[in-house]
Design a protein around this motif. Structure first.
Motif, short mmCIF file in Angstrom:
data_model
loop_
_atom_site.label_atom_id
_atom_site.label_comp_id
_atom_site.label_asym_id
_atom_site.label_seq_id
_atom_site.Cartn_x
_atom_site.Cartn_y
_atom_site.Cartn_z
N PRO A 214 9.08 0.83 6.88
CA PRO A 214 9.42 -0.39 6.14
C PRO A 214 8.57 -1.57 6.61
O PRO A 214 8.27 -1.68 7.79
N ILE A 215 8.20 -2.43 5.68
CA ILE A 215 7.24 -3.50 5.99
C ILE A 215 7.74 -4.87 5.53
O ILE A 215 8.61 -4.97 4.67
N VAL A 216 7.15 -5.90 6.10
CA VAL A 216 7.28 -7.26 5.57
C VAL A 216 5.88 -7.87 5.59
O VAL A 216 5.12 -7.67 6.55
N PHE A 217 5.57 -8.59 4.54
CA PHE A 217 4.24 -9.19 4.40
C PHE A 217 4.40 -10.68 4.13
O PHE A 217 5.08 -11.08 3.20
N TRP A 218 3.78 -11.51 5.00
CA TRP A 218 3.79 -12.98 4.84
C TRP A 218 2.46 -13.43 4.28
O TRP A 218 1.39 -13.02 4.78
N PHE A 219 2.49 -14.32 3.31
CA PHE A 219 1.30 -14.67 2.52
C PHE A 219 1.46 -16.08 1.96
O PHE A 219 2.53 -16.42 1.47
N ASP B 30 7.98 -10.28 -4.37
CA ASP B 30 8.62 -9.14 -3.72
C ASP B 30 9.18 -8.20 -4.79
O ASP B 30 10.40 -8.05 -4.92
N ASP B 31 8.27 -7.62 -5.54
CA ASP B 31 8.68 -6.84 -6.70
C ASP B 31 7.51 -5.91 -7.06
O ASP B 31 6.41 -6.38 -7.29
N GLU C 269 6.67 -23.70 3.30
CA GLU C 269 7.00 -22.61 2.38
C GLU C 269 6.03 -21.44 2.58
O GLU C 269 4.86 -21.66 2.91
N VAL C 270 6.47 -20.23 2.34
CA VAL C 270 5.58 -19.07 2.42
C VAL C 270 6.15 -17.96 1.54
O VAL C 270 7.36 -17.90 1.31
N PHE C 271 5.25 -17.12 1.01
CA PHE C 271 5.71 -15.98 0.21
C PHE C 271 6.04 -14.82 1.16
O PHE C 271 5.28 -14.54 2.09
N VAL C 272 7.16 -14.18 0.91
CA VAL C 272 7.56 -13.03 1.70
C VAL C 272 7.64 -11.84 0.75
O VAL C 272 8.33 -11.90 -0.27
N ILE C 273 6.87 -10.82 1.06
CA ILE C 273 6.70 -9.71 0.12
C ILE C 273 7.10 -8.39 0.79
O ILE C 273 6.72 -8.14 1.94
N PHE D 59 1.89 -6.51 -3.29
CA PHE D 59 2.45 -5.48 -2.39
C PHE D 59 1.45 -4.36 -2.12
O PHE D 59 1.48 -3.72 -1.08
N PHE D 60 0.55 -4.12 -3.08
CA PHE D 60 -0.39 -3.01 -2.95
C PHE D 60 -1.74 -3.47 -2.42
O PHE D 60 -2.68 -2.68 -2.35
N ARG D 61 -1.87 -4.75 -2.06
CA ARG D 61 -3.19 -5.32 -1.82
C ARG D 61 -3.47 -5.77 -0.39
O ARG D 61 -4.42 -6.49 -0.16
N SER D 62 -2.63 -5.37 0.56
CA SER D 62 -3.00 -5.66 1.95
C SER D 62 -2.56 -4.48 2.83
O SER D 62 -1.93 -3.53 2.34
N ASP D 63 -2.88 -4.59 4.12
CA ASP D 63 -2.76 -3.44 5.02
C ASP D 63 -1.37 -2.81 5.15
O ASP D 63 -1.26 -1.61 5.39
N HIS D 64 -0.32 -3.62 5.01
CA HIS D 64 1.04 -3.07 5.14
C HIS D 64 1.24 -1.89 4.21
O HIS D 64 2.02 -0.99 4.50
N PHE D 65 0.53 -1.90 3.08
CA PHE D 65 0.70 -0.83 2.08
C PHE D 65 0.53 0.56 2.69
O PHE D 65 1.31 1.47 2.42
N ASN D 66 -0.47 0.71 3.56
CA ASN D 66 -0.71 2.03 4.15
C ASN D 66 0.39 2.44 5.13
O ASN D 66 0.62 3.64 5.32
N TYR D 67 1.07 1.47 5.74
CA TYR D 67 2.23 1.78 6.58
C TYR D 67 3.39 2.20 5.68
O TYR D 67 4.12 3.14 5.97
N ALA D 68 3.55 1.48 4.57
CA ALA D 68 4.61 1.81 3.62
C ALA D 68 4.44 3.23 3.08
O ALA D 68 5.41 3.97 2.94
#
Ligand code: ZN
Length: 548
Positions: free
Chosen positions: A487-492, A464-465, A430-434, A473-482
């Protein structure tokens, strides 16, 4: 939520429509699938035992351990034939940081005719001033502003040209000067900083103050030695984009605080948690300076390109990233273990991207678009590396069609684990997809269908909300790409007992899970890279992305 039949029907048609597409990368014996299967648990383990070893010293930004990790990746990328995409034909995008350390010799605090000694009764918290600041004092309570909560500590305070005195019970933080007001949590930091919520030092500056004095709470006084010892890099800012200068701010002991307030008309401080600000008068002359020494230090992002096979589409890129920094060491740590190894955070993402690079290099075929790999520095300090890369990209950032971010995919919760600290950790399969469904329908659809037609991991979308109170969503590097419209996907994998603890070790990683997640991300990457059209951003974006 109630199920309805129409929704089930629509869902089925959706699956049938997209399955053909998903099979492209995920079908057995496709070039993508063959390449993905070159990513193995054994290889990930090998790399992670190096990256998260004690010798890397917790990969603080900046540090020797971080530089060594960067060099290791650069060496592998060079061997595998990647194109350097950092500065001047190297794999490294240099970032200059300014290291500030207090200069007690040249700092002063005087109250009336009394001179207070540095370290014992006051210390510099942030900002700097070589010359003496002398101005009337005004009391500003805890100093905070939260619009939605009706908290406005400086509402009736005329701070212009004055020194604002702040006090709040609880443990203060260096970044915010006082502790949070009662009833405020992570979830309340929504909306725009400086408008919807304002930290005490920024607010005092907005109100025209010339300096800030923070009085120690009981908690701070008890812990004086620790809180007065500055961390190695206190408030560095990356040149060119972190140029805001904070107000000269000092922290004073309760003894000095009591002296300041001795002949005040009212002494509300220490009275309640968020004592309302009142006028503050003292006949004493108060002045201070807070000198610092500055030194330039360097760190780097690691950037590599794998050129695509299609003559036109190869000008576009799918970015894959992780942060290779962690939080370093603490020689004063209470435990015997003084090194925060960061095996999961984000050693797991770091070596997954490395293994994906190796899989690309070994593959006889290439994806149509180019693949951009970026390992970010300074994520733990506040997403520095990704912000820097997105503001000063070494590639044409408009041509990045999506960013896939991997931050923590190595841990899993075992079925018999009753530790409440692991309650929100994802399971073995299982993994979170954000974020995949927050920006682009197409990217969300691909992310889901690749997984459905491959290893069928349990994708948990609960974070994912944009309204998720953890604000992942605001707490890792993808945020700056967003923020850049990508468009981004973040696995956590979720927070766990060793999250930001010295015990985040390589021997606690579930390498089978990591292999599965990394292979799935690899196929997702390939599928996006082979799309005829880049995935469009078609969702209503949260204000944090559109207001900047
Ligand atoms: Zn992380």
């Amino acid at each position: 939520m109630k199920k309805n039949l129409l929704a089930v029907f629509l869902l089925l048609t959706f699956v049938f429509q997209t399955s053909a597409l998903a099979q492209t990368a995920a079908r057995a014996n496709s070039p993508a699938r063959n390449a993905a299967e070159n990513i193995t648990a054994a290889q990930l383990k090998d790399y992670l035992y190096f990256v998260a070893s004690d010798e890397m010293e917790g990969r603080d930004t900046p540090s020797r351990g971080l530089d060594t990790t960067a060099k290791f990746m650069g060496m592998m990328l060079s061997r595998w034939g990647f194109k350097p995409a950092g500065d001047d034909g190297t794999f490294y995008q240099k970032m200059a940081l300014l290291r500030e350390t207090p200069d007690p010799q040249n700092s002063r605090l005087s109250v009336g005719d009394q001179t207070i000694s540095y370290g014992e009764d006051y210390f510099r918290l942030s900002g700097s001033s070589d010359s003496m600041i002398s101005a009337p004092l005004v009391y500003g309570g805890n100093g905070w502003f939260f619009k939605a909560k009706g908290i406005d500590a400086l509402q009736n305070v005329d701070a212009k040209g004055k020194i604002v005195v702040l006090y709040n019970s609880g443990v203060p933080t260096r970044a915010f000067a006082t502790s949070l007001p009662k009833g405020i949590a992570q979830a309340d930091f929504t909306g725009e900083r400086g408008k919807d919520w304002i930290d005490p030092l920024t607010y005092a500056k907005q109100k025209g103050a010339v300096g800030v004095i923070v009085v120690a709470s009981n908690e701070a006084q008890t812990d004086w030695k620790r809180i007065s010892t500055p961390p190695t890099v206190q408030r560095p800012f990356v040149e060119k984009f972190r140029t805001e200068v904070s107000l000269p701010t000092i922290f004073i002991s309760q003894k000095v605080g009591d002296t300041l307030f001795a002949d005040a008309t009212k002494a509300p401080y220490r009275a309640t948690d968020s004592a309302a600000a009142v006028a503050f008068n003292t006949s004493k002359n108060v002045g201070f300076s807070a000198a610092i020494k500055q030194e330039r230090v360097y760190t780097q992002n690691v950037v590599a390109l794998w050129e695509g096979s299609d003559p036109t589409l190869k000008n576009e890129m799918v970015a894959v990233g992780a942060h290779y920094d962690h939080v370093g060491m603490n020689p004063n740590a209470k435990s015997d273990d003084k090194i925060w190894n960061g095996a999961d955070d984000d050693g797991s993402g770091t070596v997954s991207v490395l293994a994906m690079a190796e899989a690309l290099a070994k593959s006889p075929q290439k994806p149509k678009r180019s693949i951009l790999l970026v390992w970010h520095a300074g994520e733990e300090k506040g997403l520095w590396g990704s912000e820097y890369f997105n503001k000063f990209p070494t590639v044409d950032i408009k041509n990045v069609v999506a960013q896939l971010n991997i931050d923590m995919i190595g841990r899993s919760r075992k079925a018999n684990d009753t530790n409440p600290k692991n309650a929100n950790l994802s399971g073995e399969n299982e993994v979170f997809v954000i974020g995949s469904q927050m920006m682009s329908s197409k990217l969300g659809e691909i992310t889901k269908s690749i997984n459905d037609s491959f290893l069928k991991l349990k994708y948990d979308y609960k974070y994912d909300d944009p309204k998720d109170t953890n604000r992942f969503f605001f707490r890792s590097d993808h945020f700056n790409y967003a923020v850049n419209g990508i468009p981004i996907v973040f696995w956590f994998d979720g927070v766990h007992e060793d999250y930001h603890q010295p015990g985040d070790h390589a021997d606690k990683i579930d390498y089978q899970k990591m292999e599965k997640v990394a292979r799935t991300i690899f196929l997702t990457m390939w599928e996006v890279a082979d799309l005829a059209q880049r995935p469009a951003v078609d969702k209503q974006l949260p204000p944090e992305l559109t207001r900047r």
